[in-house]
Design a protein around this motif. Structure first.
Motif, PDB file in Angstrom:
ATOM      1  N   GLY A  58      42.066  34.386  19.037  1.00 60.41           N
ATOM      2  CA  GLY A  58      43.256  35.029  19.585  1.00 60.41           C
ATOM      3  C   GLY A  58      42.949  35.777  20.868  1.00 60.41           C
ATOM      4  N   THR A  59      41.829  36.473  20.884  1.00 59.81           N
ATOM      5  CA  THR A  59      41.403  37.204  22.081  1.00 59.81           C
ATOM      6  C   THR A  59      41.137  36.247  23.234  1.00 59.81           C
ATOM      7  N   ASN A  62      44.418  34.978  24.614  1.00 61.33           N
ATOM      8  CA  ASN A  62      45.090  36.025  25.395  1.00 61.33           C
ATOM      9  C   ASN A  62      44.461  36.164  26.772  1.00 61.33           C
ATOM     10  N   LYS A  63      43.129  36.136  26.838  1.00 56.74           N
ATOM     11  CA  LYS A  63      42.444  36.219  28.143  1.00 56.74           C
ATOM     12  C   LYS A  63      42.794  35.018  29.009  1.00 56.74           C
ATOM     13  N   ALA A  65      45.550  33.274  28.902  1.00 57.58           N
ATOM     14  CA  ALA A  65      46.930  33.450  29.364  1.00 57.58           C
ATOM     15  C   ALA A  65      46.985  34.404  30.552  1.00 57.58           C
ATOM     16  N   VAL A  66      46.194  35.466  30.511  1.00 63.47           N
ATOM     17  CA  VAL A  66      46.151  36.415  31.631  1.00 63.47           C
ATOM     18  C   VAL A  66      45.598  35.731  32.872  1.00 63.47           C
TER      19      VAL A  66
END
Length: 108
Positions: A58-59, A62-63, A65-66
């Motif tokens: 998940g982390t 998320n990274k 996506a950023v």
């Protein structure tokens, strides 16, 4: 419930109570109803590892996506520059074709 009273236990039987009763009565079964503590600990550890891996994934997503969001403007500029270059190439080709046509007509 009767067995619980027989063993001096009041209330509902727990899995450990049942296991203790089976051991004390000498009953051995090829399949135990209650897995041993080592097995249960191994399963708990495995589940914890899976949970940790899911959180890490998940982390990472998320990274990612950023990063995609941060680079969106730059990608848009590159796309715009490619479109401008394509337009300029098309105009240059037209100009060269017209020039070649004019040179050919001037020779005749």
């Amino acid at each position: 419930p009767d067995a619980a009273n027989f063993y001096g236990h009041t209330g509902p039987l727990t899995p450990l109570d049942i296991q203790r009763m089976e051991e004390e009565s000498g009953l051995t079964q090829s399949l135990q109803l209650i897995p041993d503590q080592d097995y249960m600990q191994q399963r708990a550890d495995a589940m914890s590892t899976v949970e940790t891996n899911i959180v890490e994934l998940g982390t990472i997503f998320n990274k990612l996506a950023v990063m995609v969001s941060e680079h969106q403007e730059m990608v848009q500029r590159v796309e715009d520059n490619v479109e401008d270059a394509n337009t300029n190439i098309s105009l240059s080709l037209e100009t060269l074709t017209d020039t070649l046509t004019n040179l050919r007509s001037n020779r005749q």
